[in-house]
Motif scaffolding. Structure first.
Motif, PDB file in Angstrom:
ATOM      1  N   LEU A 262       0.802  -1.223   0.000  1.00 50.03           N
ATOM      2  CA  LEU A 262       0.000   0.000   0.000  1.00 50.03           C
ATOM      3  C   LEU A 262       0.836   1.275   0.000  1.00 50.03           C
ATOM      4  CD1 LEU A 262      -2.884  -0.791   2.540  1.00 50.03           C
ATOM      5  CD2 LEU A 262      -2.959  -0.891   0.043  1.00 50.03           C
ATOM      6  N   LYS A 263       2.142   1.140   0.084  1.00 44.73           N
ATOM      7  CA  LYS A 263       2.988   2.336   0.223  1.00 44.73           C
ATOM      8  C   LYS A 263       2.741   3.373  -0.876  1.00 44.73           C
ATOM      9  CE  LYS A 263       7.736   3.816   1.132  1.00 44.73           C
ATOM     10  NZ  LYS A 263       9.141   3.363   1.336  1.00 44.73           N
ATOM     11  N   PRO A 264       2.715   2.992  -2.159  1.00 44.61           N
ATOM     12  CA  PRO A 264       2.465   4.012  -3.195  1.00 44.61           C
ATOM     13  C   PRO A 264       1.039   4.546  -3.165  1.00 44.61           C
ATOM     14  CG  PRO A 264       2.627   1.828  -4.182  1.00 44.61           C
ATOM     15  CD  PRO A 264       3.058   1.684  -2.759  1.00 44.61           C
ATOM     16  N   VAL A 265       0.085   3.720  -2.749  1.00 41.44           N
ATOM     17  CA  VAL A 265      -1.315   4.159  -2.677  1.00 41.44           C
ATOM     18  C   VAL A 265      -1.475   5.175  -1.544  1.00 41.44           C
ATOM     19  CG1 VAL A 265      -3.709   3.439  -2.348  1.00 41.44           C
ATOM     20  CG2 VAL A 265      -2.111   1.947  -3.581  1.00 41.44           C
ATOM     21  N   GLU A 266      -0.914   4.864  -0.393  1.00 42.87           N
ATOM     22  CA  GLU A 266      -0.982   5.788   0.741  1.00 42.87           C
ATOM     23  C   GLU A 266      -0.305   7.112   0.397  1.00 42.87           C
ATOM     24  OE1 GLU A 266       0.408   6.060   5.445  1.00 42.87           O
ATOM     25  OE2 GLU A 266       0.399   4.126   4.410  1.00 42.87           O
ATOM     26  N   HIS A 267       0.857   7.022  -0.248  1.00 45.10           N
ATOM     27  CA  HIS A 267       1.565   8.241  -0.642  1.00 45.10           C
ATOM     28  C   HIS A 267       0.727   9.052  -1.622  1.00 45.10           C
ATOM     29  CE1 HIS A 267       4.869  10.919  -1.735  1.00 45.10           C
ATOM     30  NE2 HIS A 267       4.615  10.660  -3.019  1.00 45.10           N
ATOM     31  N   GLY A 268       0.107   8.387  -2.586  1.00 45.64           N
ATOM     32  CA  GLY A 268      -0.718   9.089  -3.567  1.00 45.64           C
ATOM     33  C   GLY A 268      -1.929   9.756  -2.947  1.00 45.64           C
ATOM     34  N   ALA A 269      -2.590   9.051  -2.024  1.00 44.12           N
ATOM     35  CA  ALA A 269      -3.757   9.629  -1.356  1.00 44.12           C
ATOM     36  C   ALA A 269      -3.373  10.862  -0.553  1.00 44.12           C
ATOM     37  CB  ALA A 269      -4.416   8.586  -0.457  1.00 44.12           C
ATOM     38  N   LYS A 270      -2.224  10.808   0.110  1.00 40.85           N
ATOM     39  CA  LYS A 270      -1.769  11.957   0.899  1.00 40.85           C
ATOM     40  C   LYS A 270      -1.392  13.133  -0.007  1.00 40.85           C
ATOM     41  CE  LYS A 270      -0.200   9.332   4.937  1.00 40.85           C
ATOM     42  NZ  LYS A 270       0.951   8.843   5.725  1.00 40.85           N
ATOM     43  N   GLN A 271      -0.842  12.831  -1.176  1.00 42.12           N
ATOM     44  CA  GLN A 271      -0.533  13.894  -2.125  1.00 42.12           C
ATOM     45  C   GLN A 271      -1.823  14.554  -2.629  1.00 42.12           C
ATOM     46  OE1 GLN A 271       2.818  14.368  -1.447  1.00 42.12           O
ATOM     47  NE2 GLN A 271       3.004  14.826  -3.635  1.00 42.12           N
ATOM     48  N   LEU A 272      -2.823  13.743  -2.941  1.00 43.92           N
ATOM     49  CA  LEU A 272      -4.102  14.284  -3.408  1.00 43.92           C
ATOM     50  C   LEU A 272      -4.783  15.115  -2.318  1.00 43.92           C
ATOM     51  CD1 LEU A 272      -5.502  11.174  -5.316  1.00 43.92           C
ATOM     52  CD2 LEU A 272      -4.799  13.345  -6.340  1.00 43.92           C
ATOM     53  N   ALA A 273      -4.556  14.746  -1.063  1.00 45.42           N
ATOM     54  CA  ALA A 273      -5.164  15.481   0.047  1.00 45.42           C
ATOM     55  C   ALA A 273      -4.685  16.923   0.108  1.00 45.42           C
ATOM     56  CB  ALA A 273      -4.874  14.775   1.371  1.00 45.42           C
ATOM     57  N   GLN A 274      -3.520  17.200  -0.469  1.00 44.54           N
ATOM     58  CA  GLN A 274      -2.999  18.570  -0.452  1.00 44.54           C
ATOM     59  C   GLN A 274      -3.881  19.527  -1.250  1.00 44.54           C
ATOM     60  OE1 GLN A 274      -0.245  19.038   1.428  1.00 44.54           O
ATOM     61  NE2 GLN A 274      -0.116  16.835   1.788  1.00 44.54           N
ATOM     62  N   ILE A 275      -4.686  18.974  -2.152  1.00 42.38           N
ATOM     63  CA  ILE A 275      -5.516  19.822  -3.015  1.00 42.38           C
ATOM     64  C   ILE A 275      -6.651  20.472  -2.230  1.00 42.38           C
ATOM     65  CG2 ILE A 275      -7.035  19.834  -5.041  1.00 42.38           C
ATOM     66  CD1 ILE A 275      -5.398  17.474  -6.117  1.00 42.38           C
ATOM     67  N   VAL A 276      -7.250  19.728  -1.289  1.00 46.45           N
ATOM     68  CA  VAL A 276      -8.438  20.227  -0.586  1.00 46.45           C
ATOM     69  C   VAL A 276      -8.160  20.590   0.872  1.00 46.45           C
ATOM     70  CG1 VAL A 276     -10.101  19.054  -2.056  1.00 46.45           C
ATOM     71  CG2 VAL A 276      -9.122  17.832  -0.122  1.00 46.45           C
ATOM     72  N   LEU A 277      -6.959  20.296   1.346  1.00 45.86           N
ATOM     73  CA  LEU A 277      -6.561  20.678   2.715  1.00 45.86           C
ATOM     74  C   LEU A 277      -7.442  20.102   3.805  1.00 45.86           C
ATOM     75  CD1 LEU A 277      -5.499  24.420   2.197  1.00 45.86           C
ATOM     76  CD2 LEU A 277      -4.065  22.367   2.255  1.00 45.86           C
ATOM     77  N   GLY A 278      -7.977  18.917   3.591  1.00 52.79           N
ATOM     78  CA  GLY A 278      -8.647  18.171   4.645  1.00 52.79           C
ATOM     79  C   GLY A 278     -10.007  18.685   5.060  1.00 52.79           C
ATOM     80  N   ALA A 279     -10.509  18.093   6.142  1.00 53.79           N
ATOM     81  CA  ALA A 279     -11.802  18.483   6.698  1.00 53.79           C
ATOM     82  C   ALA A 279     -11.656  19.787   7.483  1.00 53.79           C
ATOM     83  CB  ALA A 279     -12.335  17.378   7.610  1.00 53.79           C
ATOM     84  N   SER A 280     -12.789  20.387   7.801  1.00 57.46           N
ATOM     85  CA  SER A 280     -12.818  21.625   8.582  1.00 57.46           C
ATOM     86  C   SER A 280     -12.042  21.475   9.883  1.00 57.46           C
ATOM     87  CB  SER A 280     -14.273  21.991   8.895  1.00 57.46           C
ATOM     88  OG  SER A 280     -14.367  22.834  10.020  1.00 57.46           O
ATOM     89  N   HIS A 281     -11.243  22.473  10.204  1.00 60.38           N
ATOM     90  CA  HIS A 281     -10.458  22.464  11.439  1.00 60.38           C
ATOM     91  C   HIS A 281     -11.394  22.380  12.654  1.00 60.38           C
ATOM     92  CE1 HIS A 281      -6.560  24.199  13.420  1.00 60.38           C
ATOM     93  NE2 HIS A 281      -7.020  23.141  14.057  1.00 60.38           N
ATOM     94  N   VAL A 282     -12.458  23.147  12.629  1.00 62.19           N
ATOM     95  CA  VAL A 282     -13.407  23.135  13.744  1.00 62.19           C
ATOM     96  C   VAL A 282     -14.037  21.761  13.895  1.00 62.19           C
ATOM     97  CG1 VAL A 282     -15.592  24.070  14.588  1.00 62.19           C
ATOM     98  CG2 VAL A 282     -13.902  25.599  13.547  1.00 62.19           C
TER      99      VAL A 282
END
Length: 426
Positions: A262-282
């Motif tokens: 899963l190493k490349p999949v996990e890395h790819g998902a984390k890279q894609l997460a940079q686009i939307v900056l995650g869920a609301s901080h609150v």
């Protein structure tokens, strides 16, 4: 007649179910205006949220199920905007144009939408209604054999939307063996998690099943950190199990194997997460507090709970009792409805109803394609009885419809009475 919707998969929409007690406390002492939650957040999730999610998954125990809990490191947790947002990141990292994803049929349509958005395709595998909607493992193997080199993973939704099924532990073990034999990773959509209400069919996380299948029974006594042969990506969230779907906090937990598939999949998902900056901080801050309070309730370690935790345990018990009662009302009210077959729900908040088109006058009188039979029944039911259900074609299955049983008892019974009258009339 007053309009009644049994279509929306939001347990809070009818006002019949309230969020867990800690939610109300968190809301009254909300950190939303504090400087701690006013700024941007780590795209992978706040440190606090990822830590408590790792603890939450690592602490899972059920005395009735003879498999261990499974520890996970915080580095393998990714937070996103709801479970749907997590699935989007995971599947886009996993799939490439021309590759395939095995998905349940009937199943949640989002999987297909995400796969096809990047040029991949889905291969629907059958769920067997006569076997409590268990996976057709022979059909899965056939699909793998027919698409050698193209199938990237299998997606398993347990408990299930739309069927309300909860898979038996031996069945999950059979699936893990199949995946191991075919070097196939599992994407586990477990958003409904512990939202089950049949004591004989408890929810068991697939990551734990994968680990237990790799170990000798002599060591299955406590939390294990050993890797399993079959990698699992567990996708979940706070929305359905704590009845706060509007908070939009979901997560993926990457349980890799010894060769780090899963190493490349996990890395790819984390890279894609940079686009939307995650869920609301609150929302993440609030979700962290809810999960922290729920940890003792989750691990069943026998220790005495605090007053709030005791209230949460009682809330969860009442929630399950109410869901069980509503599911039984659906079963009893429609069991003798002409032409309809109601399949028993064991988890989530859905019942699937199948039917024979030849038994209904408005279907048997015309050469209607079976894929639209459910749509026509749902439309006519809405027109004649003002009851809205989703046709099975929304989930890839003809001659069926899904109903949500979260409405107040009186409203639910009224809708079911109308549905019974509709079936009698036609």
């Amino acid at each position: 007649k007053p309009f009644i919707s049994l279509a929306l998969g939001d347990p809070t929409s009818s006002g019949n179910f309230e969020p867990c007690p800690i939610v109300q406390q968190v809301c009254t002492t909300s950190p939303s205006l504090s400087t701690d939650t006013a700024g941007y957040v780590n795209a992978l999730g706040t440190d606090e949220a990822r830590q408590v999610i790792a603890k939450y998954h690592s602490s899972w125990k059920n005395p009735l199920v003879g498999i261990p809990s499974r520890s996970i490191d915080v580095d393998h947790v990714l937070v996103a905007s709801g479970c749907s947002g997590v699935l989007d990141l995971v599947l886009k990292a996993l799939l490439d144009p021309g590759t395939c994803l095995l998905v349940p049929n009937p199943g949640f349509p989002l999987y297909q939408v995400i796969a096809e958005s990047i040029g991949a395709r889905v291969l629907p595998y059958n769920l067997l209604p006569e076997m409590d909607w268990e996976m057709d493992l022979q059909h899965i193997q056939k699909l793998i054999d027919e698409n050698i080199g193209k199938v990237r993973a299998i997606l398993v939704n347990n408990p299930s939307n739309p069927t309300g099924s909860v898979f038996r532990l031996p069945h999950l073990e059979d699936l893990v063996r199949l995946c191991n034999n075919n070097c196939l990773p599992i994407v586990a959509d477990e958003i409904y998690g512990d939202l089950t209400f049949d004591e004989t069919r408890p929810f068991v996380p697939l990551a734990n099943v994968a680990l237990s299948s790799s170990l000798s029974s002599s060591v299955l006594t406590e939390s294990i950190t050993t890797t399993a042969s079959v990698p699992v990506i567990a996708c979940s969230g706070i929305g359905k199990q704590f009845l706060v779907p509007g908070w939009r906090v979901g997560w993926a937990v990457f349980y890799d194997n010894h060769v780090q598939s899963l190493k490349p999949v996990e890395h790819g998902a984390k890279q894609l997460a940079q686009i939307v900056l995650g869920a609301s901080h609150v929302a993440q801050a609030m979700a962290t507090r809810v999960l922290s309070a729920a940890l003792p309730m989750h691990d069943n370690d026998g220790s005495s709970p605090s007053s709030l935790q005791a209230e949460m345990i009682m809330w969860q018990r009442d929630l399950r009792d109410k869901l069980r009662s509503n599911a039984e009302v659906v079963q009893q009210s429609l069991s003798k409805a002409p032409g309809l077959v109601v399949h028993k729900a064991l988890g989530a908040m859905y019942s699937m109803v199948t039917f024979d088109p030849s038994e209904f006058d408005f279907l048997s009188s015309s050469p209607l394609d079976t894929a639209t039979a459910g749509e026509k029944l749902s439309t006519l039911l809405l027109q004649e009885e003002s009851v809205f259900v989703l046709p099975g074609s929304c989930f890839g299955i003809p001659n069926a419809f899904r109903l949500v049983f979260c409405a107040p008892a009186m409203t639910l019974q009224q809708a079911l009475d109308r549905l019974f009258a509709f079936s009698q009339r036609h």
